[in-house]
Write a protein that holds these residues in place. Structure first.
Motif, PDB file in Angstrom:
ATOM      1  N   GLY A 128       1.446   5.794  -1.347  1.00 47.00           N
ATOM      2  CA  GLY A 128       2.335   6.769  -0.671  1.00 47.00           C
ATOM      3  C   GLY A 128       1.975   6.568   0.926  1.00 47.00           C
ATOM      4  N   LEU A 129       2.611   6.902   1.882  1.00 45.36           N
ATOM      5  CA  LEU A 129       2.500   6.683   3.296  1.00 45.36           C
ATOM      6  C   LEU A 129       1.244   7.709   4.088  1.00 45.36           C
ATOM      7  CD1 LEU A 129       4.403   5.488   5.310  1.00 45.36           C
ATOM      8  CD2 LEU A 129       5.251   7.602   5.964  1.00 45.36           C
ATOM      9  N   MET A 130       0.624   7.202   5.047  1.00 42.81           N
ATOM     10  CA  MET A 130      -0.325   7.524   5.536  1.00 42.81           C
ATOM     11  C   MET A 130      -0.111   8.968   6.082  1.00 42.81           C
ATOM     12  SD  MET A 130      -3.077   5.772   8.084  1.00 42.81           S
ATOM     13  CE  MET A 130      -3.482   6.782   9.515  1.00 42.81           C
ATOM     14  N   ALA A 185       0.713  -1.057  -0.052  1.00 47.19           N
ATOM     15  CA  ALA A 185      -0.150  -0.041   0.049  1.00 47.19           C
ATOM     16  C   ALA A 185       0.876   1.169   0.000  1.00 47.19           C
ATOM     17  CB  ALA A 185      -0.706  -0.119   1.249  1.00 47.19           C
ATOM     18  N   VAL A 186       1.971   1.062   0.674  1.00 39.96           N
ATOM     19  CA  VAL A 186       2.807   2.372   0.699  1.00 39.96           C
ATOM     20  C   VAL A 186       3.348   2.660  -0.706  1.00 39.96           C
ATOM     21  CG1 VAL A 186       5.101   3.199   1.703  1.00 39.96           C
ATOM     22  CG2 VAL A 186       3.602   1.985   3.275  1.00 39.96           C
ATOM     23  N   ALA A 187       3.667   1.641  -1.378  1.00 39.69           N
ATOM     24  CA  ALA A 187       4.430   1.988  -2.706  1.00 39.69           C
ATOM     25  C   ALA A 187       3.267   2.053  -3.559  1.00 39.69           C
ATOM     26  CB  ALA A 187       4.863   0.521  -3.329  1.00 39.69           C
ATOM     27  N   TYR A 227     -11.136  -1.243  18.036  1.00 43.49           N
ATOM     28  CA  TYR A 227     -12.221  -1.605  17.246  1.00 43.49           C
ATOM     29  C   TYR A 227     -11.869  -2.220  15.962  1.00 43.49           C
ATOM     30  CZ  TYR A 227     -15.587  -0.966  13.431  1.00 43.49           C
ATOM     31  OH  TYR A 227     -16.143  -1.123  12.246  1.00 43.49           O
ATOM     32  N   ILE A 228     -10.676  -1.574  15.410  1.00 43.09           N
ATOM     33  CA  ILE A 228     -10.021  -2.303  14.363  1.00 43.09           C
ATOM     34  C   ILE A 228      -9.701  -3.889  14.636  1.00 43.09           C
ATOM     35  CG2 ILE A 228      -8.268  -2.467  12.325  1.00 43.09           C
ATOM     36  CD1 ILE A 228      -8.339   0.532  12.824  1.00 43.09           C
ATOM     37  N   LEU A 229      -9.210  -4.089  15.976  1.00 45.06           N
ATOM     38  CA  LEU A 229      -8.752  -5.484  16.182  1.00 45.06           C
ATOM     39  C   LEU A 229     -10.174  -6.452  16.295  1.00 45.06           C
ATOM     40  CD1 LEU A 229      -7.123  -7.295  17.784  1.00 45.06           C
ATOM     41  CD2 LEU A 229      -7.747  -6.462  19.796  1.00 45.06           C
ATOM     42  N   LEU A 254      -7.837   8.044  22.176  1.00 42.77           N
ATOM     43  CA  LEU A 254      -9.033   7.747  21.181  1.00 42.77           C
ATOM     44  C   LEU A 254      -8.493   6.784  20.294  1.00 42.77           C
ATOM     45  CD1 LEU A 254     -10.481  11.524  20.747  1.00 42.77           C
ATOM     46  CD2 LEU A 254     -11.200   9.566  22.207  1.00 42.77           C
ATOM     47  N   LEU A 255      -7.160   7.007  19.890  1.00 51.01           N
ATOM     48  CA  LEU A 255      -6.552   6.234  18.820  1.00 51.01           C
ATOM     49  C   LEU A 255      -6.643   4.653  19.483  1.00 51.01           C
ATOM     50  CD1 LEU A 255      -3.503   8.140  17.627  1.00 51.01           C
ATOM     51  CD2 LEU A 255      -5.725   7.848  16.433  1.00 51.01           C
ATOM     52  N   GLU A 256      -6.226   4.656  20.514  1.00 55.28           N
ATOM     53  CA  GLU A 256      -6.428   2.944  21.275  1.00 55.28           C
ATOM     54  C   GLU A 256      -7.782   2.340  21.031  1.00 55.28           C
ATOM     55  OE1 GLU A 256      -4.987   3.774  25.443  1.00 55.28           O
ATOM     56  OE2 GLU A 256      -2.940   4.232  24.513  1.00 55.28           O
TER      57      GLU A 256
HETATM   58  C1  HEC Z   1      -6.107  10.675   4.162  1.00 57.74           C
HETATM   59  C2  HEC Z   1      -6.020   9.408   3.816  1.00 57.74           C
HETATM   60  C3  HEC Z   1      -6.136   8.486   5.469  1.00 57.74           C
HETATM   61  C4  HEC Z   1      -6.861   8.729   6.510  1.00 57.74           C
HETATM   62  C5  HEC Z   1      -7.710   9.723   6.919  1.00 57.74           C
HETATM   63  C6  HEC Z   1      -6.450   7.546   7.379  1.00 57.74           C
HETATM   64  N1  HEC Z   1      -5.542   6.687   6.468  1.00 57.74           N
HETATM   65 FE1  HEC Z   1      -4.745   4.890   7.197  1.00 57.74          FE
HETATM   66  N2  HEC Z   1      -3.609   4.750   5.434  1.00 57.74           N
HETATM   67  C7  HEC Z   1      -3.767   5.598   4.353  1.00 57.74           C
HETATM   68  C8  HEC Z   1      -2.911   5.060   3.485  1.00 57.74           C
HETATM   69  C9  HEC Z   1      -2.697   5.849   2.174  1.00 57.74           C
HETATM   70  C10 HEC Z   1      -2.376   3.949   4.033  1.00 57.74           C
HETATM   71  C11 HEC Z   1      -1.428   3.059   3.108  1.00 57.74           C
HETATM   72  C12 HEC Z   1       0.147   3.520   3.307  1.00 57.74           C
HETATM   73  C13 HEC Z   1       0.659   3.403   4.574  1.00 57.74           C
HETATM   74  O1  HEC Z   1       0.590   1.979   5.239  1.00 57.74           O
HETATM   75  O2  HEC Z   1       1.043   4.232   5.495  1.00 57.74           O
HETATM   76  C14 HEC Z   1      -2.906   3.730   5.006  1.00 57.74           C
HETATM   77  C15 HEC Z   1      -2.481   2.539   5.974  1.00 57.74           C
HETATM   78  C16 HEC Z   1      -2.861   2.494   7.277  1.00 57.74           C
HETATM   79  C17 HEC Z   1      -2.326   1.463   8.180  1.00 57.74           C
HETATM   80  C18 HEC Z   1      -1.483   0.488   7.965  1.00 57.74           C
HETATM   81  C19 HEC Z   1      -0.203   0.883   8.253  1.00 57.74           C
HETATM   82  C20 HEC Z   1       1.119   0.052   7.785  1.00 57.74           C
HETATM   83  O3  HEC Z   1       1.529  -0.545   8.798  1.00 57.74           O
HETATM   84  O4  HEC Z   1       1.233  -0.078   6.854  1.00 57.74           O
HETATM   85  C21 HEC Z   1      -3.054   1.589   9.399  1.00 57.74           C
HETATM   86  C22 HEC Z   1      -2.988   0.697  10.627  1.00 57.74           C
HETATM   87  C23 HEC Z   1      -4.137   2.767   9.383  1.00 57.74           C
HETATM   88  N3  HEC Z   1      -3.847   3.163   7.980  1.00 57.74           N
HETATM   89  C24 HEC Z   1      -4.768   3.191  10.254  1.00 57.74           C
HETATM   90  C25 HEC Z   1      -5.700   4.255   9.994  1.00 57.74           C
HETATM   91  C26 HEC Z   1      -6.643   4.685  11.272  1.00 57.74           C
HETATM   92  C27 HEC Z   1      -6.864   4.105  12.515  1.00 57.74           C
HETATM   93  C28 HEC Z   1      -7.088   5.933  10.715  1.00 57.74           C
HETATM   94  C29 HEC Z   1      -8.150   6.728  11.269  1.00 57.74           C
HETATM   95  C30 HEC Z   1      -7.881   7.468  12.725  1.00 57.74           C
HETATM   96  C31 HEC Z   1      -6.700   6.128   9.337  1.00 57.74           C
HETATM   97  N4  HEC Z   1      -5.700   5.116   9.097  1.00 57.74           N
HETATM   98  C32 HEC Z   1      -6.902   7.158   8.773  1.00 57.74           C
HETATM   99  C33 HEC Z   1      -4.612   6.859   4.483  1.00 57.74           C
HETATM  100  C34 HEC Z   1      -5.531   7.067   5.479  1.00 57.74           C
END
Ligand code: HEC
Length: 153
Positions: free
Chosen positions: A94-96, A89-91, A112-114, A105-107
């Motif tokens: 891009g990184l989140m 997904a990163v590739a 919930y995701i668990l 709150l994140l916990e």
């Molecule tokens: C703006 C868009 C966006 C939002 C909002 C977002 N995510 Fe993501 N998330 C991504 C993208 C893009 C990836 C894939 C790239 C990565 O892993 O960083 C990802 C990946 C992840 C991953 C996998 C990370 C890994 O180990 O690679 C987790 C866990 C995750 N998101 C949790 C969350 C949670 C929890 C929230 C809400 C609090 C959230 N995300 C909100 C875009 C988003």
């Protein structure tokens, strides 16, 4: 903790209707729309990977429920490429971006995701197969086709 993990595994064998979330996870579910905006598996093109696969990766790469939650919270607060478990997904996307929410709150969201039983992202895989075929990426098309056959019959 082991017992709770076992409980989640056993709950996975029961029909969806009998699946009750813990009170913390229920609170996390109320906050989850903040994540769903990007992690919505129906989106085309997607802005984030479907949570079904994220949950699977975290289950496989953490030792228990606490580790699952803590590892996820650490990542979401400050995503780093070297900490990402979803390298594909990163590739692709891009990184989140970091989510500037309080740990507490994140916990709850990670809890919930668990616990949630996300439906397999069949629509996402169907689109991904077509896209991969169009660009001649047969290895990727085959991989997502395999997921479709395994989880979307
Ligand atoms: C703006 C868009 C966006 C939002 C909002 C977002 N995510 Fe993501 N998330 C991504 C993208 C893009 C990836 C894939 C790239 C990565 O892993 O960083 C990802 C990946 C992840 C991953 C996998 C990370 C890994 O180990 O690679 C987790 C866990 C995750 N998101 C949790 C969350 C949670 C929890 C929230 C809400 C609090 C959230 N995300 C909100 C875009 C988003």
């Amino acid at each position: 903790m082991f017992m709770r993990h076992l409980g989640v595994l056993l709950a996975g064998l029961l029909p969806a209707a009998s699946h009750a979330l813990s009170p913390e996870a229920e609170e996390g579910r109320a906050l989850y729309p903040a994540c769903h905006v990007c992690h919505n598996p129906e989106m085309d093109p997607p802005l984030g990977p479907p949570m079904w696969g994220v949950q699977r990766l975290y289950r496989m790469n953490t030792v228990d429920d606490d580790d699952f939650v803590n590892t996820m919270v650490e990542f979401v607060k400050a995503p780093l490429p070297e900490n990402a478990k979803h390298q594909e997904a990163v590739a692709q996307m891009g990184l989140m971006p970091p989510m500037p929410l309080p740990d507490e709150l994140l916990e709850k969201i990670a809890g919930y995701i668990l616990e949630e039983r996300f439906p397999p992202p069949c629509a996402h895989w169907r689109i991904a197969v077509k896209r991969a075929e169009q660009r001649g990426d047969l290895a990727h098309a085959e991989k997502d086709q395999m997921m479709l056959e395994r989880f979307c019959q």
